[in-house]
Each structure stands twice: as structure tokens, then as C-alpha cells.
Design a protein around this motif. Structure first.
Motif, PDB file in Angstrom:
ATOM      1  N   GLN A 108       7.681 -26.621 -37.325  1.00  0.00           N
ATOM      2  CA  GLN A 108       7.947 -26.721 -38.745  1.00  0.00           C
ATOM      3  C   GLN A 108       8.710 -25.509 -39.254  1.00  0.00           C
ATOM      4  O   GLN A 108       9.279 -25.541 -40.318  1.00  0.00           O
ATOM      5  N   GLU A 166       3.901 -20.633 -35.534  1.00  0.00           N
ATOM      6  CA  GLU A 166       3.624 -21.996 -35.996  1.00  0.00           C
ATOM      7  C   GLU A 166       2.190 -22.091 -36.501  1.00  0.00           C
ATOM      8  O   GLU A 166       1.923 -22.687 -37.541  1.00  0.00           O
TER       9      GLU A 166
ATOM     10  N   ASP B  88      10.833 -35.661 -37.193  1.00  0.00           N
ATOM     11  CA  ASP B  88      10.636 -34.404 -37.911  1.00  0.00           C
ATOM     12  C   ASP B  88      10.221 -34.619 -39.364  1.00  0.00           C
ATOM     13  O   ASP B  88       9.789 -33.684 -40.034  1.00  0.00           O
ATOM     14  N   ASN B  91       6.853 -33.281 -40.591  1.00  0.00           N
ATOM     15  CA  ASN B  91       6.662 -31.948 -41.169  1.00  0.00           C
ATOM     16  C   ASN B  91       6.606 -31.980 -42.687  1.00  0.00           C
ATOM     17  O   ASN B  91       5.916 -31.176 -43.302  1.00  0.00           O
TER      18      ASN B  91
END
Lengths: 326, 263
Positions: A108, A166, B88, B91
Motif C-alpha cells: 500500500q 507496510e 490494487d 488498498n
């Protein structure tokens, strides 16, 4: 009152079947055959506050799917799920603020910026007050020993350093529930241990509820008192790690140091020979009479040293899986 | 609100990591602008007016349209389909943040940067080329700004909707490319739409596209009367409403289809 309760959860994926080659591609343009993949097939469990539960199972067993349903990423096909009193798939912001999902193979953090920048963004997203943010950040940075790398572009960090960052990013809002999907994947042994120690400490210090999936038995063995073994979308076992050993281990392992060479046949009377490399012998013996056999061995053979052990947990788990298939 | 500001700021610093990329993008825009400029200059060399446009009106239209295009174009949210496909998106989904505003704030951050550069470039071009340019009456400044906001938002919605296709197919570039080409022709970014045959103008006027560039540009040029302005604004709002609805429905359906792939 359990923090997490899952009742008869099913998650099926629709996958379309494509015949190989260009012809197949063309055919699939007009006529698609779908079939269901039962990623999670009717599982139920409950987890209490502060528990650290290990999910184990081979690739494609349904571990990650379960975590994704619990964190609200996937819409369940059927069944009831409640985490902290919320239905995850509704993605109520009050729920998301108390939850965190860390995937070992997904990041992320903003790739081109220092980790610190992503932290600040998360602080704003989770609306963490300044003082609390500083305190949590300092604590985490110290626990994970990453002070020097916070201002380095994330792309320049090693895998281990990145994984630590992370984790920090995922924990800045002090989540009550934490889902860790393969947090140690790809890390070297030293880094794996550091990660494990941290997770254990975090669990104790903040009394947060943690579900952890891992391929490495070491992770589960060191961290989780309770394990849920899952394969082909079904739960095969749910309970204490020790209980699996009691239930599924048939043998104990006797490692013997001989002071004189002995006939193979003499040894075979006591159990199955796993390895014989004079002066060392490894014998598999029936679990129930392990101590009797050991006593007999000491009496009848020239034994310098003897050691009784449980079989490695990996072997036991393999047994659980092979039984599940029958 | 603060979270989206922080996001915009971060998006900005992230964009600046790729300075060369950004500079190239700007150069491309300037070259495109110069091409259109010299083309129309050449066309007007032997004529006073074409399609009812004087040279200065046409040049102004082209400049304004190109400025508008760089304003309303979504530059970040084109990644949406990609991150849905790669998984993704997870996220964003696991955080207390809205995906819709996530991309809008990143787009806006990019726009601010682009506006700064576009203003600088246009000033330089203006000094160098001294094009005959029409400035709008002061009275129109506010309506122009309002309409600009509407068309920016409308384009964002359309673009977002295309991004959501990523929930169902990885092949989103083809439809997006088609959209882009259509835009060039029927939104009015290459030429004013009233040079088209009437029948085509009629059809186009029933689509949302003219409200992206043609309508704001006409407004800027002072070519519209009061009632036309009001109708245009209402039509823009109507399309925004429609697309908001479609986006909402598509998003909900998409989430149910979402596989959170890539582990």
C-alpha cells in the motif's frame, strides 16, 4: 461475545472456461461457459477478543479468500459474518477504521515516495490525532527498528525493510482487528523471526485480535495457540495446536545414540527405522507405548543417549490434509 | 476533507518524481496547440470568415478549447481500471475513504499543476505569436467558471464509468480509445461543432459530449444568449445526474463482481 463470528460462509467465484488457442478465444467471445469455483465452502468459526489465530492450508485452500471476505473486499455468496458488530462487505467507515489487512504480496506504500509520506497520508485517512500518531509511530518504529529508512524512497528498500514499513502503515490507526496474509513470505530467516516477534508483542501489548495465514509452520507454531486448518474451502480442524498433535500424530520419534554397533534386525524389533547412521538411529515408534519402548531400548541395547520427540508439525499437518481428501 | 487534501498533496509530490514525463506531456500539449493554431492560420490566409467564424474567433476558440481540454481531461483516474484489474483497488477499499473522491482529488491535484503550466505556456505563446484573441466580457467570468466546473465533473463521471469497466473485463483501453476519438469530434476539441452539418449537430446535441468543451467555449466567446446559457447549464446538470446514477449502480454491481485478484 466473540469479536469475529462467521456462520456458514460460502464464497464461490464464477470463472469462465476458455478452450485453448485462438479458436477458443473467438468462441469465448460469443459463448461463454461458466463454472463455480468454491473458494470457501460452508465454514463457521468464532474468534474472541485478543486471540491470535493461525490459518493454515495449501495454496488455493481458501485462506486468503476468507480474509478478504472478513475485511470487506469480497461479497460473500452466502452466510453471515460479523466483525466488531459490523457486516464487513458494507464497508462502514466506522468498521474500516478499526480494521487492518496486510498482504505480504501487496503493498500500500507509495512506491516512489519515502514511507513517511504514506504514513502521514494514512494518519489523515484514519483521522488519527497528532499526539496519538506520534506516539504510535515512535513505538512501532522502535519495535521494528526502522528509524533510518523512513525517509528513503520505498522502491529503494529491501523486501524486509519494506514489509516492516507496510506493517507500520497498517498499524498506525491501532486497529482492533488485524488480518495478516502471509506477512513473512519471501523474507529471510532472520527477518521472519523479527516479524514473528513483533506480531507476538503487538498482540500482547494492544490485545488486538489477529488472524494470520502463513505457509511457514514456524510462524503458526510460534505465534498461534489456536489454528484453523482449511483445505478446498472447508475447515478440517479448529483448535489448539497441541490438540492436532494429540489427535493426528501416531508416532513419536526416538533419536538414539548408540555406544556400540547393533544389528539392524535388533533395532527393527522396537520400531520403524527412519535413519540409521551409526552411532545415531532415528526410530518411529507407536505413540502410546513410546516411553515403554524407550525403557526397553535402554535396557536391551547399548544406548548412550536417547531423546523422545513429537514428529515435526509439518508431517502432522500433511496427515490432516491427506485425511481430508479421503 | 483533510484526507483528500493530504491525498492531493501526496499525488502531487508523486507526480513530480517523474519530472521528465511531466515535461514531455506538457510539450506534447503545446505542440498540439501549435499545430491547430498554424492550421487555422493557413486556412484563414485567403478568407475573412469560415463557417461564420472570423479568424480571431476561430483562433480564440482553438486556444480556449485546448485549454479546456487540458483542464477537464482526467489524468490520474485513467488508472482506475488498471488497479481494479490488478487487485490494487483493495488498498483503497479497506480504508475509510471513498474511491470516487480518492480519484477526483488526485485528478484535481493534477489539474492545478497543469493549470499553472498551461497559463505560463499560453502567456509565452501569446507574447511570441501575438494571436488575435477575444477576451470575454467581465460579466461572463462567473458563468464561465461555473460551467467549467460542471464540464470537469461531467467528464470525470464519464471517465470514472469507463474505469469501472475494469470490474468485468481487462480490456478497457479499446473502449477508452474509442471514447477519446469520439470526444475529439463531438465534444468540440478539434473544431467548433457548428461547422458540422445541421443534422449531425442535432444528433450530437442529444449527447453529453458538447457540454464538455463546445458549450463552455461558446460561452467564453460570448456566442450564447441568456436562455441558451440557462438551457446549457440545465442540460449539463441533467447529464451529471444521469451519470452519477449510472456510476452508483455500476460501482455497487462491480463490487459484488470484484475478485480482489492478485492475492
Amino acid at each position: 461475545m466473540p469479536i469475529i463470528s462467521v456462520n456458514r460462509l460460502k464464497k464461490f467465484y464464477k470463472v469462465h472456461q476458455k478452450e485453448p488457442g485462438l479458436g477458443g478465444s473467438l468462441k469465448s467471445l460469443f459463448h461463454r461457459k461458466y463454472y463455480d469455483v468454491k473458494a470457501v465452502d460452508d465454514i463457521s468459526f468464532e474468534i474472541a477478543e485478543g486471540e491470535l489465530v493461525g490459518f493454515i492450508g495449501p495454496n488455493g485452500a481458501g485462506k486468503t479468500t476468507t480474509l478478504k471476505v472478513l475485511s470487506g473486499l469480497l461479497y460473500p455468496t452466502s452466510g453471515q459474518i460479523s466483525v466488531l458488530g459490523f457486516e464487513p462487505w458494507k464497508r462502514d467507515h466506522r468498521y474500516l477504521k478499526q480494521m487492518s489487512l496486510v498482504m505480504g504480496q501487496k503493498n500500500q506504500l507509495w512506491w516512489d515516495l519515502p514511507a513517511q509520506e504514506s504514513f502521514i497520508l494514512n494518519k489523515e485517512i484514519y483521522e488519527v490525532p497528532d499526539a496519538q500518531y506520534q506516539k504510535t509511530l515512535n513505538e512501532l518504529v522502535e519495535l521494528l527498528d526502522v528509524k533510518d529508512i523512513l525517509n528513503v524512497q520505498v522502491r529503494k528498500l529491501s523486501l524486509g525493510q519494506r514489509m516492516k514499513c507496510e506493517l507500520i502503515a497498517a498499524l498506525l490507526h491501532s486497529p482492533k482487528v488485524l488480518f495478516l496474509d502471509e506477512p513473512t513470505i519471501g523474507l529471510d530467516v532472520v527477518m521472519q523471526k523479527a516479524m514473528r516477534d513483533f506480531i507476538a508483542q503487538y498482540n500482547q501489548r494492544f490485545n488486538s485480535t489477529i488472524i494470520l495465514t502463513s505457509h511457514y509452520m514456524e510462524d503458526v507454531k510460534k505465534l498461534a495457540k489456536r489454528v484453523i486448518i482449511i483445505d478446498h474451502g472447508k475447515i478440517l480442524f479448529d483448535g489448539k495446536l497441541q490438540d492436532i498433535i494429540d489427535k493426528y500424530a501416531e508416532n513419536k520419534i526416538l533419536t538414539i545414540e548408540l555406544s556400540e554397533e547393533v544389528n539392524r534386525a535388533d533395532l527393527e524389533k522396537f520400531g520403524t527405522i527412519d535413519r540409521l547412521e551409526y552411532p545415531q538411529v532415528v526410530l518411529k515408534v507407536d505413540r502410546a507405548n513410546a516411553s515403554k519402548v524407550a525403557a526397553a531400548l535402554l535396557e536391551k541395547l547399548p544406548v548412550a543417549d536417547i531423546n523422545i520427540e513429537e514428529p515435526p508439525i509439518e508431517a502432522i499437518i500433511r496427515r490432516v490434509f491427506s485425511r481430508g481428501k479421503k | 476533507m483533510r484526507k483528500y487534501l493530504a491525498l492531493a498533496r501526496l499525488s502531487w509530490s508523486n507526480g513530480l518524481v517523474y519530472r521528465l514525463n511531466f515535461v514531455m506531456w506538457r510539450i506534447r500539449l503545446v505542440l498540439g496547440l501549435l499545430t491547430a493554431y498554424f492550421l487555422w492560420k493557413a486556412v484563414f490566409a485567403n478568407q475573412q470568415t469560415i463557417f461564420g467564424y472570423s479568424e480571431s474567433a476561430m483562433i480564440t476558440y482553438i486556444l480556449v478549447a485546448s485549454l479546456l481540454q487540458s483542464l477537464i481531461l482526467a489524468t490520474r483516474s485513467i488508472d482506475l481500471a488498471g488497479i481494479i484489474n490488478s487487485g490494487d483497488l483493495s488498498n483503497i477499499l479497506v480504508k475509510p475513504i471513498s474511491n470516487f473522491w480518492y480519484w477526483l482529488s488526485r485528478d484535481l491535484a493534477d489539474k492545478i499543476l497543469n493549470i499553472l503550466f498551461a497559463s505560463a505556456e499560453l502567456s509565452i505563446l501569446f507574447v511570441l505569436l501575438r494571436p488575435p484573441i477575444i477576451f470575454p466580457p467581465v460579466l461572463l467570468v462567473l458563468p464561465v467558471l461555473l460551467v467549467l466546473l460542471l464540464s470537469t465533473f461531467l467528464y470525470y463521471l464519464i471517465n470514472y464509468l469507463f474505469g469501472l469497466l475494469g470490474f468485468w473485463t481487462p480490456e478497457v483501453w479499446a473502449p477508452r480509445f474509442l471514447l477519446f476519438v469520439i470526444l475529439q469530434f463531438v465534444a468540440g476539441s478539434l473544431f467548433p461543432l457548428d461547422v458540422l452539418p445541421l443534422s449531425i449537430q442535432k444528433i450530437v446535441s442529444f449527447t453529453p459530449f458538447p457540454y464538455l468543451i463546445f458549450f463552455p467555449a461558446q460561452l467564453y466567446l460570448g456566442k450564447l444568449a441568456g436562455p441558451q446559457i440557462i438551457t446549457g447549464i440545465i442540460a449539463s446538470l441533467f447529464w451529471i445526474g444521469i451519470f452519477t446514477l449510472i456510476v452508483k449502480i455500476t460501482w455497487t454491481k462491480g463490487l459484488k463482481a470484484y475478485g480482489a485478484e492478485g492475492r
